[in-house]
Enzyme design. Structure first.
Site, mmCIF file in Angstrom:
data_model
loop_
_atom_site.group_PDB
_atom_site.id
_atom_site.type_symbol
_atom_site.label_atom_id
_atom_site.label_comp_id
_atom_site.label_asym_id
_atom_site.label_seq_id
_atom_site.Cartn_x
_atom_site.Cartn_y
_atom_site.Cartn_z
ATOM 1 N N SER A 1 40.578 0.876 -51.712
ATOM 2 C CA SER A 1 39.160 0.920 -52.084
ATOM 3 C C SER A 1 38.517 2.289 -51.914
ATOM 4 O O SER A 1 37.350 2.466 -52.280
ATOM 5 C CB SER A 1 38.389 -0.107 -51.259
ATOM 6 O OG SER A 1 38.809 -1.422 -51.580
ATOM 7 N N HIS B 1 30.655 -12.188 -53.179
ATOM 8 C CA HIS B 1 29.506 -11.427 -52.693
ATOM 9 C C HIS B 1 28.205 -11.773 -53.395
ATOM 10 O O HIS B 1 27.142 -11.283 -52.995
ATOM 11 C CB HIS B 1 29.768 -9.920 -52.866
ATOM 12 C CG HIS B 1 30.957 -9.427 -52.102
ATOM 13 N ND1 HIS B 1 30.876 -8.893 -50.846
ATOM 14 C CD2 HIS B 1 32.271 -9.400 -52.436
ATOM 15 C CE1 HIS B 1 32.082 -8.535 -50.423
ATOM 16 N NE2 HIS B 1 32.957 -8.841 -51.375
ATOM 17 N N ASP C 1 38.861 -11.582 -54.618
ATOM 18 C CA ASP C 1 38.137 -10.610 -53.817
ATOM 19 C C ASP C 1 38.596 -10.740 -52.368
ATOM 20 O O ASP C 1 39.088 -11.795 -51.953
ATOM 21 C CB ASP C 1 36.632 -10.886 -53.915
ATOM 22 C CG ASP C 1 35.804 -9.711 -53.408
ATOM 23 O OD1 ASP C 1 35.316 -8.947 -54.251
ATOM 24 O OD2 ASP C 1 35.653 -9.555 -52.178
#
Length: 616
Positions: A328, A373, A367
């Protein structure tokens, strides 16, 4: 009697002719011999005068090569990190020996050399020049020197000389940066200028020692001495002093290096700290490490085998030669290209559920957060590290555009740092997969590339340089270690747009926002960063990742990149802790400790810098 008189007269005339011919032949032969003698004398005394004068002079004089002192290496604060200390060594000059092999065998018994060492010496002598001395053993003690002195009448080609030996005061701390020197071997002889290395026994093998060998080495000198019939020195007739090698100043700060090494603790991994303003590398730690002093005079076979077979690979430079999925940490960069290409609006809300599906495909790309989220904008996608947001962005962007931008940015290619053996990594593309694997590219591979997984590989040095470029809003400097390289290559300017500001602010929120993945490392100075993980293995579609049930070696690698202070960056840091699991829980605190030291902030917890002075 009257009838035979003419025959006697005829015989007498023939005898005179034979006699004259013999005299003439003798004269010709004598003249020929005289000419040969005069010619030979002229050849020896005129044409070969210089050669035989030199041979005669060699019986009276001897040229002793004076090796140059190797340049020392310092850190940015003037601390010596590669030094020279006086020692005694024994060497053999084949030209002065009656029987080189016999002398080697005798030295092997006296100095307790094993057969492998003796064969290596024999090979070095075989490929070298007979008048070049060859190091047999360095760092002699008094007992060894006494033994050799007693055997001097049988060791005509052997001599004990004082010399300078390379030492590395900080041992493991700087092994992968400074590198080490080693004895010149048969392979080295084939590639070096023999005249430039007369009398020299060592050459740079790795790191800065190898990269800057030409500057560190120096130029040999010599001393002409008069000797007696036994070869003993009587008088010095002439001396030409050697030219010492150049000293080198590194950008590394030993204090910061020690803190970074200590912060890694028991984790294998790497830490790089770079000045984003000019590319200077302030710390470069690879762990585990090794003691470079072991290699200077030849490392023992058992010790070397132990280093090679160590599963943690201490000889491996994890900063420049190890490649990992960036995870990430590339999300801010993905956001920059997405905004510049009009694929995302930074303030537009996007629903990030628990997984992503390519249109028309049932496969679920999950995810990291099991329940997703919800609605997020770009800044939230960064500081909460929303995978689904970047799955969708990558799918719409396509692998070719991703490859183009990330490569232009410096990922997947050598940074050009002044160290040998830098690895390029990989930013995949359709062409790459077709060329290397002879396969087509699949959309699902684009999706996972969007979060820095799959085929994508980068070095930690590249991630540090990426972070420094983000800190400078698109100005990229080539990282460097030796001060003379400062400004050697002009920086690369990537067009500045508002996308850079938005990406930097999102990285600031990673640390400053209460929901940021690295909010636990918030400091008195503003830090911008990004956490990440690099997968060690893939989890099946119907399984869940449970770190507690996995062996440590199967845990994800923990990543963090960041820079500080936010408004005027002075330091960019990249950290990987192998099998550390959590970028926020493991890698980010390591970076915070490094930054605290650099900015003079007292750490919350006690941490001692890792130093290892030579001789302690």
């Amino acid at each position: 009697m009257l009838y035979r008189q003419p025959d006697r007269l005829h015989d007498h005339g023939r005898a005179r002719r034979v006699f004259r011919m013999r005299i003439l032949l003798g004269a010709v032969v004598s003249l020929f011999v005289i000419l040969i003698l005069f010619g030979r004398a002229a050849w020896l005394q005129i044409a070969q005068h210089d050669y035989y004068s030199a041979k005669a002079e060699q019986n009276r004089t001897r040229i002793v090569v004076l090796p140059p002192e190797r340049g020392r290496i310092f850190d940015a604060q003037g601390e010596v990190v590669a030094d020279n200390v006086a020692t005694y060594q024994v060497q053999i000059t084949p030209e002065h020996s009656r029987d080189v092999r016999a002398e080697l065998d005798m030295l092997a018994r006296v100095l307790e050399l094993d057969s492998a060492e003796v064969e290596a010496l024999a090979e070095r002598i075989r490929v070298g020049r007979r008048f070049d001395p060859v190091l047999v053993k360095a760092d002699l003690d008094e007992v060894e020197r006494a033994r050799i002195a007693r055997l001097k009448p049988w060791l005509q080609g052997t001599e004990i000389v004082s010399s300078l030996k390379r030492v590395y005061p900080y041992r493991e701390l700087l092994a992968h940066v400074v590198g080490y020197v080693g004895r010149i071997n048969a392979e080295d002889v084939k590639r070096i200028d023999a005249d430039a290395y007369q009398g020299t026994q060592y050459i740079g093998k790795t790191g800065i020692e190898r990269q800057y060998e030409d500057r560190l080495h120096g130029v040999p000198g010599y001393r002409v001495v008069e000797v007696d019939a036994l070869g003993r020195e009587i008088e010095v007739l002439e001396t030409v002093r050697p030219t010492p090698g150049h000293d080198l100043a590194l950008s590394i700060d030993v204090g910061l290096q020690g803190i970074a090494a200590a912060a890694l603790g028991e984790y294998a991994g790497a830490v790089v700290a770079e000045d984003p303003r000019d590319g200077a590398i302030r710390a470069m730690v690879s762990r585990p490490s090794f003691d470079p002093n072991l290699f200077v005079d030849g490392i023992g076979r058992d010790t070397y085998r132990a280093l090679l077979e160590d599963p943690d690979r201490p000889l491996y430079n994890r900063v420049t030669t190890a490649a990992y999925p960036p995870g990430s940490t590339i999300k801010p960069l993905m956001g920059v290209v997405g905004m510049e290409d009009g694929l995302i609006e930074p303030d537009e809300r996007f629903f990030a559920g628990p997984y992503y599906q390519i249109p028309g495909n049932k496969h679920r790309y999950r995810d990291w957060r099991k329940w997703g989220h919800g609605w997020v904008d770009f800044e939230e996608s960064v500081f909460r590290s929303v995978d689904v947001y970047y799955y969708d962005l990558a799918y719409r962007m396509g692998i070719d555009r991703m490859h183009e931008f990330l490569t232009d940015f410096g990922l997947g290619q050598p940074t050009g740092i002044d160290l040998p053996g830098e690895r390029s990594g990989l930013i995949p593309s359709r062409d790459w997969k077709r060329r290397v694997k002879d396969e087509i590219w699949f959309p699902g591979e684009t999706v996972i590339a969007g979060i820095g997984q799959g085929y994508m590989l980068t070095t930690i040095l590249q991630l540090a340089d990426m972070t420094a470029t983000l800190a400078q809003s698109g100005t990229r400097h080539r990282p460097w270690l030796v001060a003379d390289n400062r400004g050697m290559r002009p920086p690369v300017e990537i067009e500045r747009t508002d996308a850079w500001r938005r990406a930097r602010e999102a990285m600031l929120a990673v640390v400053e926002h209460e929901r940021g993945t690295a909010n636990k490392i918030a400091a008195p100075y503003p830090i911008a960063g990004k956490t990440g993980t690099a997968q060690v293995f893939s989890v099946a579609q119907d399984e869940e990742y449970d770190a507690e049930e996995l062996e440590r070696r199967l845990h994800d690698h923990a990543l963090f990149v960041g820079f500080a202070p936010f408004d005027d960056p002075e330091l960019a840091v990249a950290v990987i802790a192998e099998h550390g699991g959590s970028g926020s829980g493991t890698a980010a605190p390591i970076a915070r400790k490094v930054m605290d030291f650099w900015f003079g902030v007292e750490p919350d917890s006690e941490i001692q810098p890792e130093f290892s002075e030579y001789g302690d």
